[in-house]
Design a protein around this motif. Structure first.
Motif, PDB file in Angstrom:
ATOM      1  N   ILE A  20       0.850  -1.176   0.000  1.00  0.00           N
ATOM      2  CA  ILE A  20       0.000   0.000   0.000  1.00  0.00           C
ATOM      3  C   ILE A  20       0.892   1.234   0.000  1.00  0.00           C
ATOM      4  CG2 ILE A  20      -1.745   1.297   1.258  1.00  0.00           C
ATOM      5  CD1 ILE A  20      -2.719  -1.362   2.388  1.00  0.00           C
ATOM      6  N   LYS A  21       0.679   2.063  -0.995  1.00  0.00           N
ATOM      7  CA  LYS A  21       1.472   3.282  -1.104  1.00  0.00           C
ATOM      8  C   LYS A  21       0.807   4.386  -0.285  1.00  0.00           C
ATOM      9  CE  LYS A  21       3.157   2.362  -5.758  1.00  0.00           C
ATOM     10  NZ  LYS A  21       3.205   2.861  -7.141  1.00  0.00           N
ATOM     11  N   ASN A  22       1.589   5.104   0.466  1.00  0.00           N
ATOM     12  CA  ASN A  22       1.061   6.247   1.194  1.00  0.00           C
ATOM     13  C   ASN A  22       0.869   7.390   0.203  1.00  0.00           C
ATOM     14  OD1 ASN A  22       1.153   4.916   3.612  1.00  0.00           O
ATOM     15  ND2 ASN A  22       3.176   5.656   4.137  1.00  0.00           N
ATOM     16  N   PRO A  23      -0.304   8.014   0.215  1.00  0.00           N
ATOM     17  CA  PRO A  23      -0.520   9.108  -0.736  1.00  0.00           C
ATOM     18  C   PRO A  23       0.386  10.297  -0.397  1.00  0.00           C
ATOM     19  CG  PRO A  23      -2.320   8.968   0.827  1.00  0.00           C
ATOM     20  CD  PRO A  23      -1.444   7.779   1.069  1.00  0.00           C
ATOM     21  N   GLU A  24       0.847  10.936  -1.448  1.00  0.00           N
ATOM     22  CA  GLU A  24       1.685  12.106  -1.249  1.00  0.00           C
ATOM     23  C   GLU A  24       0.804  13.285  -0.838  1.00  0.00           C
ATOM     24  OE1 GLU A  24       4.108  12.897  -4.632  1.00  0.00           O
ATOM     25  OE2 GLU A  24       4.732  10.825  -4.812  1.00  0.00           O
ATOM     26  N   VAL A  25       1.219  13.999   0.160  1.00  0.00           N
ATOM     27  CA  VAL A  25       0.465  15.146   0.644  1.00  0.00           C
ATOM     28  C   VAL A  25       1.146  16.398   0.129  1.00  0.00           C
ATOM     29  CG1 VAL A  25      -0.329  16.406   2.663  1.00  0.00           C
ATOM     30  CG2 VAL A  25      -0.251  13.909   2.700  1.00  0.00           C
ATOM     31  N   ILE A  26       0.388  17.185  -0.606  1.00  0.00           N
ATOM     32  CA  ILE A  26       0.914  18.429  -1.159  1.00  0.00           C
ATOM     33  C   ILE A  26       0.259  19.577  -0.407  1.00  0.00           C
ATOM     34  CG2 ILE A  26       1.115  19.840  -3.221  1.00  0.00           C
ATOM     35  CD1 ILE A  26       0.872  17.252  -4.843  1.00  0.00           C
ATOM     36  N   GLU A  27       1.063  20.437   0.126  1.00  0.00           N
ATOM     37  CA  GLU A  27       0.535  21.581   0.867  1.00  0.00           C
ATOM     38  C   GLU A  27       0.794  22.847   0.070  1.00  0.00           C
ATOM     39  OE1 GLU A  27       2.032  21.721   4.819  1.00  0.00           O
ATOM     40  OE2 GLU A  27       1.543  19.629   5.221  1.00  0.00           O
ATOM     41  N   TYR A  28      -0.224  23.673  -0.008  1.00  0.00           N
ATOM     42  CA  TYR A  28      -0.121  24.942  -0.706  1.00  0.00           C
ATOM     43  C   TYR A  28      -0.320  26.058   0.297  1.00  0.00           C
ATOM     44  CZ  TYR A  28      -0.712  22.252  -4.983  1.00  0.00           C
ATOM     45  OH  TYR A  28      -0.565  21.365  -6.002  1.00  0.00           O
ATOM     46  N   GLU A  29       0.339  27.147   0.039  1.00  0.00           N
ATOM     47  CA  GLU A  29       0.163  28.315   0.888  1.00  0.00           C
ATOM     48  C   GLU A  29      -0.519  29.387   0.057  1.00  0.00           C
ATOM     49  OE1 GLU A  29       2.960  31.505   3.211  1.00  0.00           O
ATOM     50  OE2 GLU A  29       3.565  29.418   3.148  1.00  0.00           O
ATOM     51  N   ARG A  30      -1.625  29.856   0.557  1.00  0.00           N
ATOM     52  CA  ARG A  30      -2.375  30.871  -0.164  1.00  0.00           C
ATOM     53  C   ARG A  30      -1.884  32.247   0.249  1.00  0.00           C
ATOM     54  NH1 ARG A  30      -8.795  30.923  -0.211  1.00  0.00           N
ATOM     55  NH2 ARG A  30      -8.683  30.521  -2.417  1.00  0.00           N
ATOM     56  N   THR A  31      -1.540  33.035  -0.738  1.00  0.00           N
ATOM     57  CA  THR A  31      -1.111  34.395  -0.450  1.00  0.00           C
ATOM     58  C   THR A  31      -2.290  35.324  -0.691  1.00  0.00           C
ATOM     59  OG1 THR A  31      -0.333  34.679  -2.725  1.00  0.00           O
ATOM     60  CG2 THR A  31       1.264  33.909  -1.107  1.00  0.00           C
ATOM     61  N   THR A  32      -2.485  36.259   0.193  1.00  0.00           N
ATOM     62  CA  THR A  32      -3.579  37.201   0.049  1.00  0.00           C
ATOM     63  C   THR A  32      -3.007  38.587  -0.189  1.00  0.00           C
ATOM     64  OG1 THR A  32      -3.656  37.581   2.424  1.00  0.00           O
ATOM     65  CG2 THR A  32      -5.097  35.874   1.549  1.00  0.00           C
ATOM     66  N   THR A  33      -3.746  39.350  -0.931  1.00  0.00           N
ATOM     67  CA  THR A  33      -3.348  40.730  -1.186  1.00  0.00           C
ATOM     68  C   THR A  33      -4.356  41.644  -0.506  1.00  0.00           C
ATOM     69  OG1 THR A  33      -4.621  40.839  -3.230  1.00  0.00           O
ATOM     70  CG2 THR A  33      -2.341  40.111  -3.414  1.00  0.00           C
ATOM     71  N   ASP A  34      -4.036  42.903  -0.453  1.00  0.00           N
ATOM     72  CA  ASP A  34      -4.931  43.871   0.185  1.00  0.00           C
ATOM     73  C   ASP A  34      -6.260  43.960  -0.557  1.00  0.00           C
ATOM     74  OD1 ASP A  34      -3.016  44.398   2.088  1.00  0.00           O
ATOM     75  OD2 ASP A  34      -2.183  46.107   1.005  1.00  0.00           O
TER      76      ASP A  34
END
Length: 65
Positions: A20-34
Motif C-alpha cells: 500500500i502506497k502512502n498518498p503524497e500530501v501536497i501543501e499549498y500556501e495561499r497568499t492574500t493581497t490587500d
C-alpha cells in the motif's frame, strides 16, 4: 520395473501481498493581497441593484409574500 513419473509436484508459490502506497500530501500556501481582503470584508455587493434583482429572480427575497 515401474517407469519414472515425468511430472513433478508443483511447489506452492509464495503468498502475494500488495504494498500500500502512502498518498503524497501536497501543501499549498495561499497568499492574500490587500485587494482580496477588502473585497471579502466589504459587503457593498449585498446592496448592489443587480445582486438584489438576481436574488428576487431566484426567489431568495421573501418580502413579496
Amino acid at each position: 520395473m515401474v517407469p519414472i513419473w515425468p511430472f513433478r509436484k508443483k511447489q506452492p508459490e509464495p503468498a502475494k501481498t500488495i504494498k500500500i502506497k502512502n498518498p503524497e500530501v501536497i501543501e499549498y500556501e495561499r497568499t492574500t493581497t490587500d485587494d482580496q481582503d477588502e473585497l471579502v470584508s466589504s459587503r457593498l455587493h449585498l446592496k448592489d441593484k443587480e445582486f438584489l434583482d438576481a436574488m428576487k429572480f431566484f426567489g431568495e427575497d421573501k418580502k413579496e409574500d
